[in-house]
Design a protein around this motif. Structure first.
Motif, short mmCIF file in Angstrom:
data_model
loop_
_atom_site.label_atom_id
_atom_site.label_comp_id
_atom_site.label_asym_id
_atom_site.label_seq_id
_atom_site.Cartn_x
_atom_site.Cartn_y
_atom_site.Cartn_z
N VAL A 13 0.86 -1.18 0.00
CA VAL A 13 0.00 0.00 0.00
C VAL A 13 0.90 1.24 0.00
CG1 VAL A 13 -1.74 1.30 1.30
CG2 VAL A 13 -1.84 -1.20 1.21
N PRO A 14 0.57 2.27 -0.78
CA PRO A 14 1.41 3.48 -0.76
C PRO A 14 1.50 4.08 0.63
CG PRO A 14 -0.11 3.54 -2.61
CD PRO A 14 -0.54 2.38 -1.75
N PHE A 15 2.73 4.36 1.07
CA PHE A 15 2.93 4.98 2.38
C PHE A 15 2.53 6.45 2.33
CE2 PHE A 15 5.52 7.41 5.38
CZ PHE A 15 5.18 6.78 6.57
N VAL A 16 1.80 6.89 3.35
CA VAL A 16 1.32 8.27 3.43
C VAL A 16 1.93 9.01 4.62
CG1 VAL A 16 -0.70 9.76 3.66
CG2 VAL A 16 -0.82 7.70 2.24
N GLY A 17 1.92 8.39 5.79
CA GLY A 17 2.50 9.00 6.98
C GLY A 17 1.83 10.31 7.34
N THR A 18 2.65 11.32 7.63
CA THR A 18 2.12 12.61 8.07
C THR A 18 1.71 13.50 6.89
OG1 THR A 18 4.30 13.68 8.09
CG2 THR A 18 3.59 12.57 10.11
N GLU A 19 1.76 12.96 5.67
CA GLU A 19 1.54 13.80 4.50
C GLU A 19 0.14 13.66 3.90
OE1 GLU A 19 4.88 13.16 1.90
OE2 GLU A 19 6.27 14.01 3.37
N HIS A 20 -0.77 13.02 4.65
CA HIS A 20 -2.14 12.85 4.15
C HIS A 20 -2.81 14.20 3.88
CE1 HIS A 20 -3.61 13.95 8.20
NE2 HIS A 20 -2.57 13.24 8.63
N GLY A 21 -2.42 15.23 4.62
CA GLY A 21 -3.02 16.54 4.45
C GLY A 21 -2.65 17.24 3.16
N PHE A 271 8.01 16.50 8.21
CA PHE A 271 7.38 16.85 9.49
C PHE A 271 6.22 17.82 9.28
CE2 PHE A 271 11.88 15.87 10.41
CZ PHE A 271 11.68 14.71 11.17
N LEU A 272 5.26 17.37 8.46
CA LEU A 272 4.06 18.16 8.21
C LEU A 272 3.11 17.94 9.39
CD1 LEU A 272 3.54 17.45 4.39
CD2 LEU A 272 4.97 19.17 5.51
N LEU A 273 3.48 18.55 10.51
CA LEU A 273 2.85 18.25 11.79
C LEU A 273 1.64 19.13 12.10
CD1 LEU A 273 6.12 17.79 13.87
CD2 LEU A 273 4.74 16.02 12.77
N THR A 274 1.44 20.19 11.34
CA THR A 274 0.28 21.06 11.54
C THR A 274 -0.35 21.37 10.18
OG1 THR A 274 1.41 23.19 11.29
CG2 THR A 274 1.48 22.16 13.48
N CYS A 281 3.72 23.75 2.45
CA CYS A 281 4.33 22.80 1.52
C CYS A 281 3.53 22.74 0.22
CB CYS A 281 4.41 21.42 2.17
SG CYS A 281 5.13 20.14 1.11
N ALA A 282 2.22 22.61 0.34
CA ALA A 282 1.37 22.54 -0.85
C ALA A 282 1.45 23.82 -1.67
CB ALA A 282 -0.08 22.26 -0.43
#
Length: 296
Positions: A13-21, A271-274, A281-282
């Motif tokens: 499955v494609p890894f998403v991690g903290t970047e789902h946003g 570290f897209l933490l917020t 980033c986007a």
């Protein structure tokens, strides 16, 4: 506009991690995005208007496949962020030599040439190092990386030679400052975004989470530190001729001077933490795309 966010596979499955946003944040710019496994041979990359390279953590295990993938995207005129030239330059840690020429502080390093008959103990003695870290020049996440010292270098020689037979190798003086943490300065579109402190577990020296390291988002930072991190990225930009869409400058603090450990331009954890960080980033990705800055 439809783009692929290239990532690695975890349990197919494609890894998403903290970047789902990133998906909703990019959509605000009219960009539809989906996470795609970068080395899946079934993917038709021509379906996408651009590719954003993210968590392709296994690229170092198959460097030629990675290079061929970049060439394929280029041949199809598919824009890539970061640009392929940036990724090629950054995939081998010998880029640190280029930055050192530009007066960027880096750790003292011995670059072991191919097929070189080298004594690990001699390297330490010649450079008057008590401790050193051995690593491949193409690697990530501290894979095939270990620490040695004067007392154990001789017994580590066989391991050292085995690594040299498979990969290009570098030997760096061990930096005790790592015990207090490694700082990661994150940049989007060449502009400083946020700072993270990564600390190793007690009596350890790897800062990665898989080795027990911890991560803290730092709210306040003195301006002169940001300026030094900006200088590092500026030197890289001069060398490669492009401003990266995203960049992570990993450093240690040596009495007020930032010493570069790594400049991560391929697949760094951002570290897209917020929500605000994710949107910055986007915004940078969208700005580069719509400015045609990513076109080949």
């Amino acid at each position: 506009m439809q783009i692929a966010i290239a990532t690695t596979a975890i349990d197919n499955v494609p890894f998403v991690g903290t970047e789902h946003g990133l998906i909703p944040s990019l959509k605000r710019h009219g960009i539809e995005a989906e996470f795609v496994i970068w080395d899946d041979e079934c993917i038709d990359w021509s379906r996408y208007d651009a590719v954003l390279v993210r968590s392709i953590w296994n690229y170092h295990e198959k460097p030629q496949i990675f290079l061929d993938w970049l060439s394929s995207l280029e041949s199809q005129s598919i824009p890539v962020a970061n640009k392929p030239d940036i990724l090629r330059w950054n995939m081998d840690k010998r880029y640190l030599r280029d930055l050192a020429v530009h007066n960027i502080p880096t750790l003292p390093t011995v670059w072991v040439e191919d097929s070189c008959k080298t004594s690990l103990l001699t390297i330490l003695e010649t450079n008057t190092w008590q401790e050193a870290v051995i690593k491949p020049t193409v690697s990530n996440s501290a894979i095939n990386t270990w620490r040695t010292d004067i007392a154990s270098a001789k017994s580590d020689q066989a391991r050292f030679e085995a690594l040299m037979q498979r990969k290009r190798v570098m030997v760096q003086q061990f930096a005790p400052q790592i015990a207090t943490g490694e700082y990661s300065f994150l940049f989007f579109g060449g502009t400083f975004s946020h700072l993270v402190l990564k600390k190793p577990a007690e009596n350890a020296y790897f800062v990665q989470a898989e080795y027990g390291g911890t991560t803290t988002l730092i709210d306040a930072i003195e301006a002169h530190y940001v300026e030094q991190a900006e200088d590092i990225l500026s030197a890289a930009t001069q060398i490669i001729g492009h401003t990266p869409t995203y960049a992570r400058v990993d450093v240690i603090d040596d009495g007020g001077t930032l010493v570069l450990m790594e400049l991560e331009l391929i697949e760094p954890e951002l570290f897209l933490l917020t929500d605000d960080i994710t949107q910055r980033c986007a915004d940078a990705v969208a700005s580069d795309l719509y400015a045609n800055d990513l076109h080949l």
